[in-house]
Design a protein around this motif. Structure first.
Motif, PDB file in Angstrom:
ATOM      1  N   TYR A 110      48.745  -9.563  30.827  1.00 19.45           N
ATOM      2  CA  TYR A 110      48.244 -10.278  29.649  1.00 19.45           C
ATOM      3  C   TYR A 110      48.806 -11.688  29.650  1.00 19.45           C
ATOM      4  O   TYR A 110      49.979 -11.906  29.368  1.00 19.45           O
ATOM      5  CB  TYR A 110      48.608  -9.528  28.382  1.00 19.45           C
ATOM      6  N   ARG A 111      47.935 -12.647  29.978  1.00 17.78           N
ATOM      7  CA  ARG A 111      48.380 -14.002  30.250  1.00 17.78           C
ATOM      8  C   ARG A 111      48.975 -14.711  29.044  1.00 17.78           C
ATOM      9  O   ARG A 111      49.756 -15.623  29.187  1.00 17.78           O
ATOM     10  CB  ARG A 111      47.199 -14.838  30.771  1.00 17.78           C
ATOM     11  N   SER A 112      48.570 -14.329  27.846  1.00 20.86           N
ATOM     12  CA  SER A 112      49.053 -15.094  26.694  1.00 20.86           C
ATOM     13  C   SER A 112      50.407 -14.588  26.195  1.00 20.86           C
ATOM     14  O   SER A 112      50.978 -15.159  25.281  1.00 20.86           O
ATOM     15  CB  SER A 112      48.024 -15.056  25.569  1.00 20.86           C
ATOM     16  N   MET A 113      50.917 -13.524  26.815  1.00 21.14           N
ATOM     17  CA  MET A 113      52.205 -13.001  26.369  1.00 21.14           C
ATOM     18  C   MET A 113      53.338 -13.596  27.200  1.00 21.14           C
ATOM     19  O   MET A 113      53.130 -13.998  28.341  1.00 21.14           O
ATOM     20  CB  MET A 113      52.240 -11.479  26.536  1.00 21.14           C
ATOM     21  N   THR A 114      54.553 -13.593  26.634  1.00 21.76           N
ATOM     22  CA  THR A 114      55.697 -13.995  27.443  1.00 21.76           C
ATOM     23  C   THR A 114      56.093 -12.801  28.312  1.00 21.76           C
ATOM     24  O   THR A 114      55.700 -11.671  28.045  1.00 21.76           O
ATOM     25  CB  THR A 114      56.904 -14.388  26.587  1.00 21.76           C
ATOM     26  N   VAL A 115      56.878 -13.076  29.347  1.00 19.82           N
ATOM     27  CA  VAL A 115      57.279 -12.027  30.279  1.00 19.82           C
ATOM     28  C   VAL A 115      57.979 -10.882  29.529  1.00 19.82           C
ATOM     29  O   VAL A 115      57.658  -9.709  29.720  1.00 19.82           O
ATOM     30  CB  VAL A 115      58.196 -12.611  31.374  1.00 19.82           C
ATOM     31  N   THR A 116      58.917 -11.248  28.664  1.00 18.94           N
ATOM     32  CA  THR A 116      59.653 -10.214  27.923  1.00 18.94           C
ATOM     33  C   THR A 116      58.727  -9.407  27.031  1.00 18.94           C
ATOM     34  O   THR A 116      58.808  -8.176  26.996  1.00 18.94           O
ATOM     35  CB  THR A 116      60.751 -10.863  27.056  1.00 18.94           C
ATOM     36  N   ASP A 117      57.845 -10.094  26.319  1.00 20.01           N
ATOM     37  CA  ASP A 117      56.926  -9.382  25.419  1.00 20.01           C
ATOM     38  C   ASP A 117      56.046  -8.413  26.187  1.00 20.01           C
ATOM     39  O   ASP A 117      55.817  -7.281  25.772  1.00 20.01           O
ATOM     40  CB  ASP A 117      56.021 -10.367  24.659  1.00 20.01           C
ATOM     41  N   PHE A 118      55.553  -8.882  27.327  1.00 20.94           N
ATOM     42  CA  PHE A 118      54.672  -8.050  28.140  1.00 20.94           C
ATOM     43  C   PHE A 118      55.411  -6.801  28.630  1.00 20.94           C
ATOM     44  O   PHE A 118      54.914  -5.680  28.488  1.00 20.94           O
ATOM     45  CB  PHE A 118      54.146  -8.869  29.332  1.00 20.94           C
ATOM     46  N   LEU A 119      56.606  -6.998  29.163  1.00 24.07           N
ATOM     47  CA  LEU A 119      57.346  -5.850  29.688  1.00 24.07           C
ATOM     48  C   LEU A 119      57.782  -4.919  28.560  1.00 24.07           C
ATOM     49  O   LEU A 119      57.809  -3.696  28.723  1.00 24.07           O
ATOM     50  CB  LEU A 119      58.550  -6.320  30.506  1.00 24.07           C
ATOM     51  N   THR A 120      58.078  -5.487  27.402  1.00 22.52           N
ATOM     52  CA  THR A 120      58.442  -4.655  26.254  1.00 22.52           C
ATOM     53  C   THR A 120      57.254  -3.799  25.826  1.00 22.52           C
ATOM     54  O   THR A 120      57.407  -2.617  25.524  1.00 22.52           O
ATOM     55  CB  THR A 120      58.897  -5.542  25.071  1.00 22.52           C
ATOM     56  N   PHE A 121      56.065  -4.405  25.841  1.00 19.77           N
ATOM     57  CA  PHE A 121      54.856  -3.648  25.507  1.00 19.77           C
ATOM     58  C   PHE A 121      54.667  -2.478  26.464  1.00 19.77           C
ATOM     59  O   PHE A 121      54.435  -1.342  26.046  1.00 19.77           O
ATOM     60  CB  PHE A 121      53.637  -4.583  25.543  1.00 19.77           C
ATOM     61  N   ILE A 122      54.796  -2.750  27.759  1.00 18.23           N
ATOM     62  CA  ILE A 122      54.640  -1.686  28.755  1.00 18.23           C
ATOM     63  C   ILE A 122      55.681  -0.587  28.516  1.00 18.23           C
ATOM     64  O   ILE A 122      55.368   0.605  28.552  1.00 18.23           O
ATOM     65  CB  ILE A 122      54.779  -2.249  30.189  1.00 18.23           C
ATOM     66  N   GLN A 147      51.570   5.766  20.234  1.00 18.59           N
ATOM     67  CA  GLN A 147      50.859   5.040  21.287  1.00 18.59           C
ATOM     68  C   GLN A 147      49.811   4.120  20.670  1.00 18.59           C
ATOM     69  O   GLN A 147      49.675   2.972  21.068  1.00 18.59           O
ATOM     70  CB  GLN A 147      50.158   6.031  22.242  1.00 18.59           C
ATOM     71  N   ILE A 148      49.068   4.687  19.690  1.00 19.19           N
ATOM     72  CA  ILE A 148      48.055   3.874  19.015  1.00 19.19           C
ATOM     73  C   ILE A 148      48.728   2.668  18.377  1.00 19.19           C
ATOM     74  O   ILE A 148      48.248   1.542  18.472  1.00 19.19           O
ATOM     75  CB  ILE A 148      47.292   4.708  17.956  1.00 19.19           C
ATOM     76  N   GLY A 149      49.891   2.920  17.754  1.00 20.66           N
ATOM     77  CA  GLY A 149      50.635   1.844  17.089  1.00 20.66           C
ATOM     78  C   GLY A 149      51.035   0.749  18.071  1.00 20.66           C
ATOM     79  O   GLY A 149      50.925  -0.442  17.762  1.00 20.66           O
ATOM     80  N   THR A 150      51.485   1.150  19.254  1.00 18.93           N
ATOM     81  CA  THR A 150      51.910   0.166  20.261  1.00 18.93           C
ATOM     82  C   THR A 150      50.732  -0.704  20.689  1.00 18.93           C
ATOM     83  O   THR A 150      50.845  -1.932  20.740  1.00 18.93           O
ATOM     84  CB  THR A 150      52.469   0.898  21.502  1.00 18.93           C
ATOM     85  N   ILE A 151      49.602  -0.054  20.979  1.00 17.19           N
ATOM     86  CA  ILE A 151      48.401  -0.805  21.379  1.00 17.19           C
ATOM     87  C   ILE A 151      47.966  -1.715  20.235  1.00 17.19           C
ATOM     88  O   ILE A 151      47.649  -2.884  20.427  1.00 17.19           O
ATOM     89  CB  ILE A 151      47.244   0.157  21.725  1.00 17.19           C
ATOM     90  N   PHE A 152      47.993  -1.156  19.016  1.00 17.14           N
ATOM     91  CA  PHE A 152      47.582  -1.901  17.827  1.00 17.14           C
ATOM     92  C   PHE A 152      48.404  -3.187  17.689  1.00 17.14           C
ATOM     93  O   PHE A 152      47.849  -4.270  17.517  1.00 17.14           O
ATOM     94  CB  PHE A 152      47.770  -1.020  16.580  1.00 17.14           C
ATOM     95  N   ARG A 153      49.721  -3.063  17.793  1.00 16.24           N
ATOM     96  CA  ARG A 153      50.579  -4.234  17.587  1.00 16.24           C
ATOM     97  C   ARG A 153      50.302  -5.315  18.634  1.00 16.24           C
ATOM     98  O   ARG A 153      50.240  -6.498  18.313  1.00 16.24           O
ATOM     99  CB  ARG A 153      52.054  -3.824  17.639  1.00 16.24           C
ATOM    100  N   ARG A 154      50.107  -4.893  19.891  1.00 14.39           N
ATOM    101  CA  ARG A 154      49.849  -5.895  20.922  1.00 14.39           C
ATOM    102  C   ARG A 154      48.523  -6.619  20.671  1.00 14.39           C
ATOM    103  O   ARG A 154      48.439  -7.833  20.750  1.00 14.39           O
ATOM    104  CB  ARG A 154      49.804  -5.252  22.308  1.00 14.39           C
TER     105      ARG A 154
END
Lengths: 264, 248
Positions: A86-98, B6-13
């Motif tokens: 996801y290009r608009s995210m920062t590296v930390t945000d992206f990895l935290t999301f994953i 999981q839904i919450g995580t996707i939702f927030r992103r």
């Protein structure tokens, strides 16, 4: 750890993958070779559960990809072709999301993200948004994403494609450093990569497996031990080989003619 | 692990990603300007000298018609373009969880836009004594209508990798579902000799007719379940489409 059983996929009338079958054990780095369009990516996409196979199945750490896709995906790290993120995210945000999607929370989440960043040497870029990074760094971000949960099986689709020699070297070192405790598949069409990292390789052409063995075994098929000659023999159809032969002869004849002219 | 996490995580992103680009702010301003202009300019909110929000809610379906597809068009198209769809769908989440995450994020974003119309409520209270129940009911109806439009938009977005095509498809479906309950259309259908039963049945399928009663302050379980039904149906359709067109 990973076994692929007779995977099949057709797109319209094109049979992209036909009865592909192989196993990868812990400690193995399997080089998945083939010309462009041979069915490498399609096979990997089926194993990772992105597209559904028309026939056959695969098992990852005991989880069948059709019966328990989420369980299988949990044991799997995947680096897709072109390393999307996801290009608009920062590296930390992206990895935290994953990490969150992978079910990590709190202190463990932070520790996992930090470990992945350290392993891929992304420390200097953590606060940058991904679209400001160079290609090599974007590749590393996606790599970090794939190894974040320390998966038992790691699948990488052309991980060194489009990188400069130093970056290629770094990626190979990284793969080697993880080889012992994981089962790894690396798809590539760069033959030097096979020598550099793979313990075994599978060659696929026109949707079928045409060879499966250690790099040494494959090299023996050519009297001079050149892997690229073996690769051509296995992946080109007889007509294509004849065509190549013709072109070769023409080039040689032209070179001969030029030499003669010079001699005169 | 609980599937809602999981839904919450996707939702927030997803929700955060709207605010990562200027699109969100452009949208919010456009929504407020459009609603404001239509309410005050076209339906003469002040000149009516009535302390109710009927002229304000009247415009919501038509504003959503134009702006909701703009919010949802990227939701799958963007993932396809960047290749992140491959990443997202190989993570240990089900497609349903991903879809719901995306849907709720887009719906919540429209919810933010709707919430930012609060000054008109304050103004009405300041100028007169409106019926609070009707206002709450109108907002609820408007929010449900937005949800149904968002579900249609998500479905359209799954259909194509081009955002423009998604936008147009979503606009066409929404427009059709509005127009079949629009009074002039319904009346002319009746004039053409279409049996009353059929006309009623058709207009009952409209997103508009169910909103009309809600903006007048009638909360009916029937209307609410209609909107929920549209959302469930459209999301189920989106799931089927996404599943079969992942690699496309």
């Amino acid at each position: 750890m990973l076994s692929v059983n007779d995977l099949e996929k057709s797109f319209g009338s094109i049979r992209a993958v036909q009865k592909v079958r192989f196993d990868v054990k812990k400690g193995e780095v399997l080089g998945f070779l083939g010309p462009n369009g041979a069915g490498k990516s399609t096979t990997m996409r089926m194993i990772t559960g992105f597209i559904a196979p028309d026939g056959g199945t695969a098992e990852i750490c005991g989880h069948d990809i059709l019966k328990d896709p989420v369980g299988a995906k949990r044991c799997l790290g995947y680096l897709p072709e072109n390393a999307p993120s996801y290009r608009s995210m920062t590296v930390t945000d992206f990895l935290t999301f994953i990490a969150q999607v992978r079910g990590f929370r709190g202190a463990e989440l932070k520790q996992r993200v930090d470990a992945a960043i350290e392993r891929t040497s992304l420390g200097v870029a953590v606060r940058q948004t991904i679209d400001t990074l160079s290609k090599g760094y974007r590749q590393r971000v996606c790599f970090a994403q794939a190894i974040l949960h320390d998966p038992e099986v790691l699948i990488m689709d052309e991980p060194t494609d489009g990188l400069d020699p130093n970056q290629k070297f770094a990626v190979r070192q990284l793969i080697k450093s993880m080889a012992k405790e994981k089962a790894i598949i690396v798809s590539t069409h760069i033959l030097e990569e096979v020598d550099a990292v793979c313990t075994r390789c599978v060659i696929i052409a026109h949707g079928k497996i045409v060879a499966n063995g250690t790099p040494e075994e494959l090299k023996k098929k050519d009297p001079n031990g050149h892997l690229d000659v073996v690769f051509r023999q296995l992946t080109l159809t007889p007509e294509e080989q004849a065509e190549n032969e013709k072109i070769n002869k023409k080039i040689l004849a032209a070179a001969d003619a030029a030499e003669k002219k010079e001699a005169c | 692990m609980c599937p809602c996490k999981q839904i919450g995580t996707i939702f927030r992103r997803e929700f955060k990603s709207y605010f990562d680009s200027p699109v969100a702010y452009v949208f919010l301003v456009a929504f407020l300007v459009l609603v404001g202009f239509l309410t005050f300019g076209m339906t003469h909110f002040y000149e009516n000298r009535q302390a109710n929000l009927t002229p304000f809610f009247f415009w919501h379906p038509w504003v959503y018609l134009l702006l909701v597809p703009a919010v949802t068009m990227g939701s799958w198209a963007e993932e396809r373009r960047n290749g992140t769809i491959e990443l997202l769908l190989t993570l240990p989440v089900t497609l349903t969880q991903t879809l719901l995450g995306k849907f709720f994020a887009a719906w919540a974003f429209i919810g933010v836009a709707l919430a930012l119309t609060f000054p008109i409520v304050v103004t009405t209270y300041w100028l007169g004594a409106p019926d609070g129940g009707t206002i709450v009911c109108g907002y609820l109806g408007s929010f449900l209508l937005a949800g149904a439009s968002v579900a249609i938009g998500i479905f359209a977005s799954a259909l194509s990798r081009s955002q423009v095509i998604s936008f147009v498809i979503s606009l066409a479906i929404c427009f059709f579902l509005l127009i079949i309950g629009f009074d002039p259309v319904v009346n002319s259908l009746a004039q053409w000799g279409v049996p009353t039963g059929v006309v009623n049945a058709v207009s009952q399928c409209s997103l508009l007719s169910h909103f009309d009663s809600m903006r007048r302050g009638v909360i009916d379980l029937y209307d609410i379940s209609f909107y929920v039904g549209v959302m469930v149906f459209m999301l189920a359709a989106a799931q089927v489409v996404t599943d079969s067109r992942k690699a496309a």
